[in-house]
Design an enzyme around this catalytic site. Structure first.
Site, mmCIF file in Angstrom:
data_model
loop_
_atom_site.group_PDB
_atom_site.id
_atom_site.type_symbol
_atom_site.label_atom_id
_atom_site.label_comp_id
_atom_site.label_asym_id
_atom_site.label_seq_id
_atom_site.Cartn_x
_atom_site.Cartn_y
_atom_site.Cartn_z
ATOM 1 N N ASN A 216 -1.627 -12.261 -1.088
ATOM 2 C CA ASN A 216 -1.828 -11.925 0.323
ATOM 3 C C ASN A 216 -3.145 -11.186 0.488
ATOM 4 O OD1 ASN A 216 -1.295 -8.918 0.293
ATOM 5 N ND2 ASN A 216 0.612 -9.678 -0.614
ATOM 6 N N PHE A 331 5.148 1.589 4.274
ATOM 7 C CA PHE A 331 4.185 1.046 5.226
ATOM 8 C C PHE A 331 4.802 -0.168 5.905
ATOM 9 C CE2 PHE A 331 -0.129 2.749 5.283
ATOM 10 C CZ PHE A 331 0.020 3.787 4.373
HETATM 11 O O1 C5P Z 1 9.795 -5.324 4.248
HETATM 12 P P1 C5P Z 1 8.347 -5.112 4.247
HETATM 13 O O2 C5P Z 1 7.618 -5.843 3.159
HETATM 14 O O3 C5P Z 1 7.669 -5.305 5.555
HETATM 15 O O4 C5P Z 1 8.213 -3.536 3.955
HETATM 16 C C1 C5P Z 1 7.009 -2.911 3.725
HETATM 17 C C2 C5P Z 1 7.216 -1.705 2.868
HETATM 18 O O5 C5P Z 1 8.112 -1.988 1.801
HETATM 19 C C3 C5P Z 1 5.940 -1.264 2.196
HETATM 20 O O6 C5P Z 1 5.997 0.127 2.006
HETATM 21 C C4 C5P Z 1 6.000 -2.010 0.876
HETATM 22 O O7 C5P Z 1 5.201 -1.379 -0.118
HETATM 23 C C5 C5P Z 1 7.463 -1.969 0.541
HETATM 24 N N1 C5P Z 1 7.982 -3.112 -0.214
HETATM 25 C C6 C5P Z 1 8.427 -2.930 -1.515
HETATM 26 N N2 C5P Z 1 8.937 -3.989 -2.214
HETATM 27 C C7 C5P Z 1 9.054 -5.196 -1.652
HETATM 28 C C8 C5P Z 1 8.619 -5.397 -0.337
HETATM 29 C C9 C5P Z 1 8.075 -4.352 0.349
HETATM 30 O O8 C5P Z 1 8.318 -1.812 -2.039
HETATM 31 N N3 C5P Z 1 9.550 -6.186 -2.351
#
Ligand code: C5P
Length: 403
Positions: A216, A331
């Site tokens: 990404n 975040f």
């Molecule tokens: O669910 P989403 O990806 O939008 O959430 C964002 C937050 O969750 C960010 O703080 C990101 O670092 C964390 N995250 C995580 N592990 C994942 C997906 C997102 O720690 N697999």
């Protein structure tokens, strides 16, 4: 305040007499340093009469403390302003040269430096000068935009030194900002010295085969800025970085990972030692069910193919569920309904705090600036748009106060 006024060679040097007068009238103390070029345009005695101090111009001055006038002046000043700043001076500052008193003082100081460039319009727009200006800005110099109009050389264009009154006002503003910045840093140090911070940053790459991956657009800049600010504020910082091309901030322990699974494993071994965990990484939600050992070939006649994906662990949600969890900050990068989505993530992942930011067309990812909305269960605040470094300062102040 104590203002060191540097005057370099340019016809606009005479305007700096008025700048000196304005500063003295406002109650500031002024010492003037002139370059050899400046003295071709104006007599040092005029500045001496207005400032009440002899003009300084020599790098080797036996009358000054231990003959080190540059160090003594650098320590004396609260603020340095160079007006006019010639093209030559900009180039010398960019190179870090120290062959006269003024450039040496600039190299020996940690005080804010403001530059009021003045030169012929073509010299100003020359790529060499513009590159010097850009670099000096990045290094923290404050550069005033030259005025446009008729020039001493007879040409018309951009390159005139701003009027003394506007330089004076900009100086006052810079001093105010510098003071606020110092206050912010002492607050941050109070909150973070001796604390331990674990940060994830950047994207994750989920390999499809040895050549291709799902990734990404996260640049890692936000997470790296958070690590940088926290380390400068005295925290012990561990930064878990996905694939990014950023330098490690000084004083930060960095662990590089590639995939979400690798990031998860490193977080699992480190979270328990942290007082605060910030998940700034854009972790891939899914990974290919199987990463092929060899490059996938396109077969003749193949018009469609399906890639099977499986869910990655949610790293931050996992940390937030542990009994000995640190203060957890997530975040939420969204392209729409930013605050609403962030709020529901705060709840569903059991976070202590979440930072919402708008991403998409010209916003968020790959940029140096940002605007975060920080949300907790009973509080919400939005920081005005500024550099990611400034956003990191504001965020760590909020987080530091909460835990
Ligand atoms: O669910 P989403 O990806 O939008 O959430 C964002 C937050 O969750 C960010 O703080 C990101 O670092 C964390 N995250 C995580 N592990 C994942 C997906 C997102 O720690 N697999």
């Amino acid at each position: 305040m104590k203002i060191l006024l540097g005057v370099t060679g340019g016809i606009a040097a005479y305007k700096s007499l008025e700048l000196t007068r304005l500063c003295i009238k406002a109650g500031h103390e002024v010492q003037v340093v002139m370059t050899a070029g400046a003295k071709e345009f104006i007599q040092p005695l005029s500045f001496q009469a207005l400032s009440g101090h002899p003009v300084r111009d020599s790098l080797f001055d036996a009358n000054q403390e231990a003959g080190m006038g540059h160090i003594e002046l650098a320590r004396w000043a609260d603020q340095i302003v160079i007006a006019p700043a010639s093209a030559e001076t900009l180039a010398k500052l960019r190179l870090g040269r120290a062959d006269d008193l003024l450039t040496t003082v600039c190299l020996a100081t940690d005080r804010p430096i403001m530059l009021a460039p003045a030169m012929n319009r073509l010299m100003w727009s020359n790529q060499a000068t513009q590159e010097n200006v850009e670099l000096l800005k990045q290094r923290g110099f404050t550069l005033l935009q030259p005025d446009s109009g008729e020039q001493a050389c007879g040409e018309v264009g951009e390159g005139r030194m701003p009027e003394p009154q506007s330089i004076f006002e900009a100086l006052q503003e810079l001093q105010k900002r510098h003071f606020e910045n110092q206050q912010a840093w002492s607050k941050l140090k109070e909150l973070w010295t001796g604390k331990s911070l674990l940060v994830t940053a950047g994207p994750t790459y989920e390999d499809i085969d040895p050549v291709r991956f799902i990734g990404n657009r996260s640049s890692g800049k936000m997470g790296f800025s958070i690590a940088d600010v926290a380390a400068k504020a005295g925290a012990k910082v561990t930064l878990i970085a996905g694939p990014v091309s950023l330098a490690t901030p000084s004083g930060v322990e960095r662990i590089d990972v590639r995939s979400a699974q690798q990031m998860f494993e490193v977080v699992q071994t480190h979270y328990a030692q942290a007082d605060c965990f910030v998940g700034a990484a854009a972790v891939a939600d899914f990974r290919p069910a199987q990463s092929q050992q060899q490059k996938i070939k396109k077969r003749a006649g193949l018009e469609q193919m399906t890639l099977e994906l499986v869910k990655n662990p949610d790293i931050i949600a996992w940390v937030a569920q542990q009994d000995n969890k640190p203060f957890v900050v997530g975040f939420a990068a969204e392209t729409e309904n930013v605050v609403d989505y962030a709020r529901s993530k705060l709840k569903s992942k059991h976070l202590d705090m979440i930072c919402a930011n708008q991403v998409g067309e010209n916003q968020g990812f790959e940029r140096d600036d940002n605007s975060l909305t920080v949300i907790t269960a009973n509080h919400q605040t939005t920081f005005p748009n500024s550099s990611k470094f400034q956003q990191a300062m504001a965020l760590l102040q909020e987080a530091g106060q909460k835990f």
